[in-house]
Design a protein around this motif. Structure first.
Motif, PDB file in Angstrom:
ATOM      1  N   VAL A  25       1.956  15.161   7.038  1.00  0.00           N
ATOM      2  CA  VAL A  25       1.611  14.710   5.683  1.00  0.00           C
ATOM      3  C   VAL A  25       2.349  15.484   4.604  1.00  0.00           C
ATOM      4  CG1 VAL A  25      -0.664  13.951   6.459  1.00  0.00           C
ATOM      5  CG2 VAL A  25      -0.414  16.221   5.430  1.00  0.00           C
ATOM      6  N   ALA A  26       2.929  16.636   4.939  1.00  0.00           N
ATOM      7  CA  ALA A  26       3.559  17.484   3.923  1.00  0.00           C
ATOM      8  C   ALA A  26       4.600  16.752   3.074  1.00  0.00           C
ATOM      9  CB  ALA A  26       4.169  18.720   4.580  1.00  0.00           C
ATOM     10  N   PRO A  27       5.500  15.930   3.659  1.00  0.00           N
ATOM     11  CA  PRO A  27       6.497  15.264   2.816  1.00  0.00           C
ATOM     12  C   PRO A  27       5.904  14.243   1.848  1.00  0.00           C
ATOM     13  CG  PRO A  27       7.153  15.241   5.144  1.00  0.00           C
ATOM     14  CD  PRO A  27       5.719  15.659   5.093  1.00  0.00           C
ATOM     15  N   LEU A  28       4.649  13.842   2.066  1.00  0.00           N
ATOM     16  CA  LEU A  28       4.036  12.783   1.258  1.00  0.00           C
ATOM     17  C   LEU A  28       2.992  13.323   0.276  1.00  0.00           C
ATOM     18  CD1 LEU A  28       3.504  10.256   4.176  1.00  0.00           C
ATOM     19  CD2 LEU A  28       5.251  10.118   2.395  1.00  0.00           C
ATOM     20  N   ARG A  29       2.679  14.615   0.343  1.00  0.00           N
ATOM     21  CA  ARG A  29       1.596  15.157  -0.477  1.00  0.00           C
ATOM     22  C   ARG A  29       1.856  14.968  -1.967  1.00  0.00           C
ATOM     23  NH1 ARG A  29      -2.393  18.850   1.710  1.00  0.00           N
ATOM     24  NH2 ARG A  29      -2.774  19.342  -0.479  1.00  0.00           N
ATOM     25  N   ARG A  30       3.091  15.231  -2.413  1.00  0.00           N
ATOM     26  CA  ARG A  30       3.378  15.180  -3.848  1.00  0.00           C
ATOM     27  C   ARG A  30       3.194  13.771  -4.384  1.00  0.00           C
ATOM     28  NH1 ARG A  30       2.842  15.836  -8.287  1.00  0.00           N
ATOM     29  NH2 ARG A  30       4.067  16.973  -9.816  1.00  0.00           N
ATOM     30  N   ARG A  68     -10.336  12.556   5.513  1.00  0.00           N
ATOM     31  CA  ARG A  68     -10.660  11.253   6.123  1.00  0.00           C
ATOM     32  C   ARG A  68      -9.572  10.823   7.098  1.00  0.00           C
ATOM     33  NH1 ARG A  68     -12.825   7.157   1.322  1.00  0.00           N
ATOM     34  NH2 ARG A  68     -14.544   8.443   0.539  1.00  0.00           N
ATOM     35  N   ALA A  69      -8.314  11.019   6.683  1.00  0.00           N
ATOM     36  CA  ALA A  69      -7.206  10.618   7.541  1.00  0.00           C
ATOM     37  C   ALA A  69      -7.192  11.447   8.828  1.00  0.00           C
ATOM     38  CB  ALA A  69      -5.882  10.765   6.789  1.00  0.00           C
ATOM     39  N   SER A 113       3.533   1.796   8.527  1.00  0.00           N
ATOM     40  CA  SER A 113       4.056   3.156   8.517  1.00  0.00           C
ATOM     41  C   SER A 113       2.923   4.143   8.250  1.00  0.00           C
ATOM     42  CB  SER A 113       5.133   3.294   7.440  1.00  0.00           C
ATOM     43  OG  SER A 113       4.544   3.158   6.147  1.00  0.00           O
ATOM     44  N   LEU A 114       3.139   5.398   8.620  1.00  0.00           N
ATOM     45  CA  LEU A 114       2.157   6.432   8.314  1.00  0.00           C
ATOM     46  C   LEU A 114       1.966   6.548   6.803  1.00  0.00           C
ATOM     47  CD1 LEU A 114       0.349   8.797   9.335  1.00  0.00           C
ATOM     48  CD2 LEU A 114       2.353  10.278   8.978  1.00  0.00           C
ATOM     49  N   ARG A 115       3.058   6.389   6.053  1.00  0.00           N
ATOM     50  CA  ARG A 115       2.974   6.450   4.588  1.00  0.00           C
ATOM     51  C   ARG A 115       2.025   5.383   4.056  1.00  0.00           C
ATOM     52  NH1 ARG A 115       5.896   3.836   0.342  1.00  0.00           N
ATOM     53  NH2 ARG A 115       6.004   5.107  -1.562  1.00  0.00           N
ATOM     54  N   ALA A 116       2.184   4.143   4.524  1.00  0.00           N
ATOM     55  CA  ALA A 116       1.316   3.058   4.062  1.00  0.00           C
ATOM     56  C   ALA A 116      -0.134   3.324   4.452  1.00  0.00           C
ATOM     57  CB  ALA A 116       1.782   1.718   4.636  1.00  0.00           C
ATOM     58  N   TRP A 117      -0.347   3.857   5.660  1.00  0.00           N
ATOM     59  CA  TRP A 117      -1.718   4.143   6.097  1.00  0.00           C
ATOM     60  C   TRP A 117      -2.350   5.234   5.236  1.00  0.00           C
ATOM     61  CZ3 TRP A 117      -4.105   8.295   8.917  1.00  0.00           C
ATOM     62  CH2 TRP A 117      -5.395   7.989   9.378  1.00  0.00           C
ATOM     63  N   LEU A 118      -1.584   6.281   4.910  1.00  0.00           N
ATOM     64  CA  LEU A 118      -2.117   7.346   4.060  1.00  0.00           C
ATOM     65  C   LEU A 118      -2.403   6.837   2.653  1.00  0.00           C
ATOM     66  CD1 LEU A 118       0.056  10.375   5.215  1.00  0.00           C
ATOM     67  CD2 LEU A 118      -2.397  10.025   5.624  1.00  0.00           C
ATOM     68  N   THR A 177      -3.355   3.837   2.040  1.00  0.00           N
ATOM     69  CA  THR A 177      -4.594   3.073   2.201  1.00  0.00           C
ATOM     70  C   THR A 177      -5.800   4.001   2.077  1.00  0.00           C
ATOM     71  OG1 THR A 177      -3.512   1.482   3.673  1.00  0.00           O
ATOM     72  CG2 THR A 177      -5.912   1.610   3.773  1.00  0.00           C
ATOM     73  N   VAL A 178      -5.767   5.108   2.794  1.00  0.00           N
ATOM     74  CA  VAL A 178      -6.891   6.047   2.765  1.00  0.00           C
ATOM     75  C   VAL A 178      -7.046   6.651   1.372  1.00  0.00           C
ATOM     76  CG1 VAL A 178      -7.846   8.138   3.784  1.00  0.00           C
ATOM     77  CG2 VAL A 178      -6.554   6.547   5.216  1.00  0.00           C
ATOM     78  N   ALA A 179      -5.928   7.037   0.749  1.00  0.00           N
ATOM     79  CA  ALA A 179      -5.992   7.651  -0.579  1.00  0.00           C
ATOM     80  C   ALA A 179      -6.506   6.665  -1.624  1.00  0.00           C
ATOM     81  CB  ALA A 179      -4.613   8.170  -0.984  1.00  0.00           C
ATOM     82  N   THR A 180      -6.041   5.424  -1.556  1.00  0.00           N
ATOM     83  CA  THR A 180      -6.480   4.418  -2.531  1.00  0.00           C
ATOM     84  C   THR A 180      -7.970   4.131  -2.391  1.00  0.00           C
ATOM     85  OG1 THR A 180      -4.279   3.393  -2.577  1.00  0.00           O
ATOM     86  CG2 THR A 180      -6.132   2.056  -3.345  1.00  0.00           C
ATOM     87  N   ARG A 181      -8.441   3.972  -1.168  1.00  0.00           N
ATOM     88  CA  ARG A 181      -9.873   3.717  -0.965  1.00  0.00           C
ATOM     89  C   ARG A 181     -10.709   4.906  -1.418  1.00  0.00           C
ATOM     90  NH1 ARG A 181      -9.843   0.644   4.978  1.00  0.00           N
ATOM     91  NH2 ARG A 181      -8.796  -1.256   4.247  1.00  0.00           N
ATOM     92  N   THR A 182     -10.207   6.123  -1.204  1.00  0.00           N
ATOM     93  CA  THR A 182     -10.914   7.313  -1.673  1.00  0.00           C
ATOM     94  C   THR A 182     -10.997   7.319  -3.193  1.00  0.00           C
ATOM     95  OG1 THR A 182     -10.130   8.570   0.256  1.00  0.00           O
ATOM     96  CG2 THR A 182     -10.942   9.833  -1.622  1.00  0.00           C
ATOM     97  N   CYS A 183      -9.900   6.970  -3.849  1.00  0.00           N
ATOM     98  CA  CYS A 183      -9.883   6.917  -5.314  1.00  0.00           C
ATOM     99  C   CYS A 183     -10.798   5.818  -5.845  1.00  0.00           C
ATOM    100  CB  CYS A 183      -8.457   6.708  -5.818  1.00  0.00           C
ATOM    101  SG  CYS A 183      -7.382   8.143  -5.632  1.00  0.00           S
ATOM    102  N   LEU A 184     -10.831   4.672  -5.182  1.00  0.00           N
ATOM    103  CA  LEU A 184     -11.722   3.590  -5.621  1.00  0.00           C
ATOM    104  C   LEU A 184     -13.185   4.021  -5.514  1.00  0.00           C
ATOM    105  CD1 LEU A 184      -9.918   0.478  -4.090  1.00  0.00           C
ATOM    106  CD2 LEU A 184     -10.165   1.036  -6.513  1.00  0.00           C
ATOM    107  N   ASP A 185     -13.511   4.792  -4.492  1.00  0.00           N
ATOM    108  CA  ASP A 185     -14.870   5.332  -4.394  1.00  0.00           C
ATOM    109  C   ASP A 185     -15.166   6.253  -5.569  1.00  0.00           C
ATOM    110  OD1 ASP A 185     -15.252   3.966  -2.025  1.00  0.00           O
ATOM    111  OD2 ASP A 185     -14.877   5.700  -0.733  1.00  0.00           O
ATOM    112  N   ALA A 186     -14.165   7.066  -5.943  1.00  0.00           N
ATOM    113  CA  ALA A 186     -14.339   7.982  -7.071  1.00  0.00           C
ATOM    114  C   ALA A 186     -14.479   7.221  -8.379  1.00  0.00           C
ATOM    115  CB  ALA A 186     -13.166   8.959  -7.142  1.00  0.00           C
TER     116      ALA A 186
END
Length: 349
Positions: free
Chosen positions: A36-41, A67-68, A80-85, A87-96
């Motif tokens: 996940v490090a290359p995608l964190r930013r 969650r991931a 891709s792993l990027r798209a899946w991450l 997905t998880v980040a967007t759903r987490t933000c929608l909950d927030a």
């Protein structure tokens, strides 16, 4: 799961990534961190665009990665792993978004004040929009299908306008127009149909078109060039340091605005802004120091306030400037040392 720097490391080779995915599925925490490090930013920037707060983005990204990590066995590799991450980040933000609602700037709360309001108390019950340190944020679009540049999509005007969209509209707009995912990919991410995504996207675009300025800050900054932008920010800061009202007036547009979250009062127009400036920062604040920086893809100034010129100057505010042509059209001073520290600047000068 360990915390890592938000700086973007070199890309991971495909074979190494496959090996790390296998190891991560077997419970290897370090392998997941490498994945996940290359995608964190970019994921952090996405969370900020969704939530309008660096603090909320920190929390949302951490929760999304937890969650991931816990649900990695459900990643089947169809996307891709990027798209899946995402997905998880967007759903987490929608909950927030559902829990906390939207964040605001003073201009969202009521009309401008015609004269300086002295000794106003911070409005702590409001969820305020915050600044975003853009160090390391890529320049240009995320992909060929994106309509907005990466820095353009963290500009204050963009993020503030996005806060007025519903959660689904916000997610559809950011995923499609900023990140370049297709309607079908977004539908899978949000567990809906492509028709619903396109409908949400159309509504979001109409709302933003009625709000955003015709010329983005990135366009303005490119026209002015780095040297001129730096000169304007320096002139603004030194005008305050010297208490020079004439120098400040010369930098501002006639319709300039100045707001200072978490204070609710804000000022619109040169007369009101200068009435405030003359009553407070140019006279009542004993000694200013500054450091130039950037935030939200815009020129910014970190201000430090001391009791006397020789006294320590603790961090006071991070002021983000919006330019029009070669003048300052909007000033947003985010009060609080935490904003200066988040920009990687010292706590005291």
């Amino acid at each position: 799961m360990s915390e890592e720097s938000c700086a973007t490391p070199p890309p991971v080779a495909a074979d190494d990534a496959d090996d790390d995915l296998t190891l991560a599925r077997d419970g290897d925490d370090a392998a997941f961190t490498r994945l996940v490090a290359p995608l964190r930013r970019e994921l952090h920037a996405h969370c900020y665009r969704m939530l309008g707060s660096t603090h909320d983005a920190d929390d949302a990204l951490q929760e999304a990665l937890v969650r991931a990590w816990r649900g990695l066995e459900r990643f089947e590799g169809r996307s891709s792993l990027r798209a899946w991450l995402y997905t998880v980040a967007t759903r987490t933000c929608l909950d927030a978004v559902d829990r906390r609602g939207r964040r605001a700037l003073p201009v969202d709360l009521g009309p401008a004040s015609p004269h300086a309001v002295l000794d106003a108390a911070p409005l702590t019950e409001v969820a305020w929009l915050g600044p975003y340190s853009d160090a390391g944020l890529p320049i240009g679009p995320a992909g060929p299908a994106a309509r907005y540049e990466q820095r353009e999509a963290v500009e204050l005007a963009f993020v503030a306008a996005a806060q007025h969209l519903s959660g689904n509209q916000r997610a559809a707009l950011l995923l499609f127009d900023v990140l370049g995912f297709s309607a079908e990919e977004i539908a899978a991410m949000m567990d809906t149909s492509a028709t619903s995504v396109n409908s949400a996207l159309a509504r979001a675009r109409r709302k933003l078109a009625a709000t955003l300025p015709e010329v983005s800050q990135q366009q303005t900054l490119r026209i002015l060039g780095d040297t001129r932008v730096r000169d304007i920010a320096t002139s603004f800061a030194t005008a305050l340091e010297r208490g020079d009202a004439d120098a400040l007036v010369a930098l501002l547009t006639e319709d300039v605005t100045w707001s200072m979250p978490p204070l609710a009062h804000w000022y619109a127009g040169l007369s009101a802004v200068m009435d405030f400036a003359a009553a407070v920062p140019l006279t009542r604040c004993p000694s200013w120091r500054h450091r130039l920086t950037t935030a939200n893809g815009q020129p910014a100034v970190a201000f430090y306030l001391g009791a006397t010129p020789d006294a320590p100057h603790p961090a006071w505010s991070l002021t983000v400037l919006t330019l029009r042509r070669d003048s300052v059209a909007e000033i947003v001073s985010f009060l609080g040392p935490e904003h200066v520290l988040a920009a990687g600047l010292p706590e005291e000068l």
